[in-house]
Structure formats: structure tokens, C-alpha cells
Enzyme design. Sequence first.
Site, short mmCIF file in Angstrom:
data_model
loop_
_atom_site.label_atom_id
_atom_site.label_comp_id
_atom_site.label_asym_id
_atom_site.label_seq_id
_atom_site.Cartn_x
_atom_site.Cartn_y
_atom_site.Cartn_z
N HIS A 1 0.86 -1.19 0.00
CA HIS A 1 0.00 0.00 0.00
C HIS A 1 0.89 1.24 0.00
O HIS A 1 2.03 1.20 0.50
CB HIS A 1 -0.88 0.02 1.24
CG HIS A 1 -1.93 -1.04 1.25
ND1 HIS A 1 -2.97 -1.04 2.16
CD2 HIS A 1 -2.12 -2.14 0.48
CE1 HIS A 1 -3.75 -2.08 1.95
NE2 HIS A 1 -3.24 -2.78 0.93
N GLU B 1 0.93 3.82 1.81
CA GLU B 1 1.41 4.19 3.15
C GLU B 1 2.57 3.32 3.60
O GLU B 1 3.54 3.82 4.18
CB GLU B 1 0.26 4.07 4.18
CG GLU B 1 -0.90 4.99 3.93
CD GLU B 1 -1.99 4.39 3.05
OE1 GLU B 1 -3.11 4.92 3.07
OE2 GLU B 1 -1.73 3.39 2.34
#
Length: 192
Positions: free
Chosen positions: A55, A57
Site C-alpha cells: 500500500h 502508506e
Amino acid sequence: MPNDLDLRMMARCIELSRASIAAGELPFGCVICHDEEIVSEATNRVVRDGDVTRHAEMVAMSEAQRVLGTKRLSRCTLYTNVEPCAMCCYCIRETRMRKVVYAIRSPIMGGHSKWKVLQDEEISGVIPEVFGRVPEITGAVMREEAEAVWRDWHPMIWRIITFRGCFGGVAQAAAEVPRREGFFRRLTLLHR
């Protein structure tokens, strides 16, 4: 209330989410600032790397740790165009991120609004050696601009996502849709 830095960094996240589409990924973007300086930025790399943990993040946190030479990001702010999922939120807490700013709420998958990982004081109280304090959290920063990227990318998928309540404000949950109705019947409900 977002400040000027929050608005600038969220604008960059939104640009990154558009770049993520161009790279064949879903429209997610993330920026991490140390004080007011960008130390890392990333898009989703799930498709490219064939790894569901990539992801935006997670990629940005790994890069920020490398750049800063530490696993603790306690003077950092994480900006992302969609509320981080629970997986990302545990890592955010473990890196001791000072602040998290997001645009689009994720009431089904979000580690703030659904799973409460970001605001859980118990994990930092019981295991302070691992989990940092509750970060400052600001949501709905440039929400409309971030939603426009998703809508522009694929209007039908955006309608399905919001109809099911995955992203955005209060929406009809999938559980409220009668199960006996078929897929095409539910699609016609989207056009009402």
C-alpha cells in the site's frame, strides 16, 4: 482544521493518486513529512510488485525510515488521499507517527473510522515499547478533490464503492441490499 502545509501535502497526495492510475494501480498516494520537509512519497505498488502489502502508506513509511535512518517517525506527518486501512494503521502506530491527515473516509476498511487503531490508547498503554501514542488525526482534507480522482478514474467503480459504503460519507451498506436481488438489479439501483 487543516493548515497550509496540510493543504499543500494533500494536493501532492492527490497528484500521486493520479500517477498511481497511470502506473496501472488503484488511485492511492501518500506523502510523509519530517517537520515540514517531504522525506518520502509513494503510490500503491500492489500490482507492480505482486504484493498485497505494498500500500502507498507502507511503501512511504519504509522509505521514510530508510531516509531518516530510524524506525521511529515521531516527528513525521503522514498524508494520504484515503483513510489508511487497519494494516497500515498498526504500522503507523508502530512507527510512532505524530500526525495522520487523510482526505476520503473509509468506513468499512479504515483504521480510524472503522477499526479505531489510530485512536486506540490501550495498545500504547499496554505495549509502549512497540506502539506510540495516539497520533493527531485530521480527516476530510480536500475530500472533494480526492474523490474526483476516483470518480474520473472509473465512474462506475466509484459509484459501487460509495454505494457499498467503502469510501466517503454515510452510504447504504451492502448488508442493507436484499440478497435475493441479483447483481444487475443492484446496478440499476445505482442509477436512481
